[in-house]
Design an enzyme around this catalytic site. Structure first.
Site, PDB file in Angstrom:
ATOM      1  N   ARG A 146       0.841  -1.179   0.000  1.00 23.29           N
ATOM      2  CA  ARG A 146       0.000   0.000   0.000  1.00 23.29           C
ATOM      3  C   ARG A 146       0.887   1.244   0.000  1.00 23.29           C
ATOM      4  NH1 ARG A 146      -2.464  -3.384   3.996  1.00 23.29           N
ATOM      5  NH2 ARG A 146      -4.591  -4.004   3.447  1.00 23.29           N
ATOM      6  N   LYS A 170      -2.610  -2.260   7.833  1.00 28.14           N
ATOM      7  CA  LYS A 170      -3.746  -1.712   8.569  1.00 28.14           C
ATOM      8  C   LYS A 170      -3.912  -2.442   9.891  1.00 28.14           C
ATOM      9  CE  LYS A 170      -6.383  -0.146   4.529  1.00 28.14           C
ATOM     10  NZ  LYS A 170      -7.657  -0.265   3.784  1.00 28.14           N
ATOM     11  N   HIS A 237      -1.973   2.823  -5.848  1.00 27.06           N
ATOM     12  CA  HIS A 237      -2.713   1.632  -5.472  1.00 27.06           C
ATOM     13  C   HIS A 237      -2.938   0.723  -6.674  1.00 27.06           C
ATOM     14  CE1 HIS A 237      -4.311   0.003  -1.804  1.00 27.06           C
ATOM     15  NE2 HIS A 237      -5.433  -0.380  -2.392  1.00 27.06           N
ATOM     16  N   ARG A 240      -0.553  -2.070  -6.578  1.00 27.68           N
ATOM     17  CA  ARG A 240      -0.962  -3.132  -5.649  1.00 27.68           C
ATOM     18  C   ARG A 240      -2.025  -4.021  -6.286  1.00 27.68           C
ATOM     19  NH1 ARG A 240      -1.578  -4.629  -0.101  1.00 27.68           N
ATOM     20  NH2 ARG A 240      -3.742  -4.930   0.538  1.00 27.68           N
ATOM     21  N   HIS A 263      -4.738  -8.837   3.792  1.00 28.63           N
ATOM     22  CA  HIS A 263      -6.115  -8.404   3.914  1.00 28.63           C
ATOM     23  C   HIS A 263      -6.648  -8.656   5.318  1.00 28.63           C
ATOM     24  CE1 HIS A 263      -7.052  -8.436  -0.673  1.00 28.63           C
ATOM     25  NE2 HIS A 263      -6.579  -7.278  -0.273  1.00 28.63           N
ATOM     26  N   TYR A 272       0.594 -14.401  10.819  1.00 29.90           N
ATOM     27  CA  TYR A 272       1.947 -14.287  10.283  1.00 29.90           C
ATOM     28  C   TYR A 272       2.922 -15.255  10.940  1.00 29.90           C
ATOM     29  CZ  TYR A 272      -0.356 -10.130   8.633  1.00 29.90           C
ATOM     30  OH  TYR A 272      -1.262  -9.281   8.058  1.00 29.90           O
TER      31      TYR A 272
END
Length: 295
Positions: A146, A170, A237, A240, A263, A272
């Site tokens: 992003r 995010k 973007h 991306r 996402h 992760y």
């Protein structure tokens, strides 16, 4: 009360309420549509099933969710008005909702256009800026970053030896993004050039050594695309979106793409630590158009 009488009284009511002529005209158009479907039937006698059928008919004609919601709002207000003088069922609009508009698909570059953008670097201009911009755009496309993630990168987030860059997405969720061979080459060139600057920890900086902001990156990409002869407007973007589209087209591995993009709908906030990065790397190496070294 017939349609004409009811509509005339309703318009007068709206005018007294001080609604704009534009809004009143829109309400009249929405009521006219309903009247055309049931011209001989007094409006007060319309049923919920009839309103539902009319809403579906409008949707089938291609009206989007916003237009359908406006029509439904006009109808609801109209029937609320005539209910002061006519018997209207309390359940007339119960559970009646306009369908949502389909989400617009993100714009992605075709593979050949992405290659044109990244390969056709400007022949003239400040060599420092060209080297930096090449590295930025290669990295964004290589890892699906992003814009905000790119701007927030520090030197310590990049590991060219491992071919990874750590980004903070995010919700303060960190993830590792792949750095393909061509992005790695561009980053090596940039890091060497960057040494001549008195800069802090920011990975991408201006001529003054200050961290680049989002607007600066947007402007640089727009200029770069113009000089590359692109036939469309290109924004950060879009790189991306192109990353995700090209990986998915080649691999068909939706789950891997979701993980690479970070996402919010991943199954666990601890995803992760459980990811099989070897699998992701294999999907990436096989699928990404710029992951392979040129012969």
């Amino acid at each position: 009360m017939d349609w004409q009488t009811a509509r005339s009284a309703f318009v007068s009511h709206l005018q007294l309420e001080g609604l704009s002529p534009h809004t009143i005209a829109a309400y009249e158009r929405d009521l006219a549509i309903l009247q055309q479907s049931y011209p001989a039937q007094p409006p007060a006698s319309l049923t919920r099933e009839q309103l539902t059928r009319e809403l579906a008919r409008l949707a089938a004609r291609g009206l989007n969710g916003k237009s359908l919601s406006r029509a439904l709002s006009a109808w609801r207000r109209f029937f609320g008005f005539i209910s002061q003088k006519e018997a209207i069922s309390d359940a007339l609009f119960l559970g009646l909702k306009a369908p949502k508009s389909a989400k617009r698909l993100p714009k992605a570059l075709p593979v050949d256009k992405a290659m044109q953008l990244l390969d056709e670097s400007p022949e003239q201009g400040n060599a420092y800026l060209i080297t930096r911009d090449q590295a930025m755009f290669e990295l964004m496309y290589s890892g699906g970053l992003r814009l905000a993630e790119l701007c927030a990168l520090d030197l310590g987030d990049l590991s060219l030896e491992e071919g990874l860059v750590r980004v903070m997405g995010k919700g303060n969720k960190a993830r590792l993004c792949q750095v393909g061979s061509q992005a790695s080459q561009a980053m090596h060139a940039w890091l060497e050039t960057r040494q001549s600057l008195n800069a802090g920890e920011a990975l991408f900086v201006s001529l003054r050594g200050t961290r680049l902001g989002a607007r600066q990156v947007q402007n640089r990409l727009a200029s770069w695309a113009t000089q590359a002869g692109m036939d469309r407007r290109v924004h950060p973007h879009m790189l991306r979106h192109s990353f995700a589209s090209h990986i998915l087209q080649s691999s068909g591995d939706l789950r891997a793409v979701q993980e690479m993009l970070g996402h919010a709908n991943l199954t666990s906030t601890q995803i992760y630590t459980a990811l099989d990065f070897q699998h992701l790397a294999e999907v990436y190496d096989k699928a990404h158009p710029r992951a392979h070294k040129k012969d």
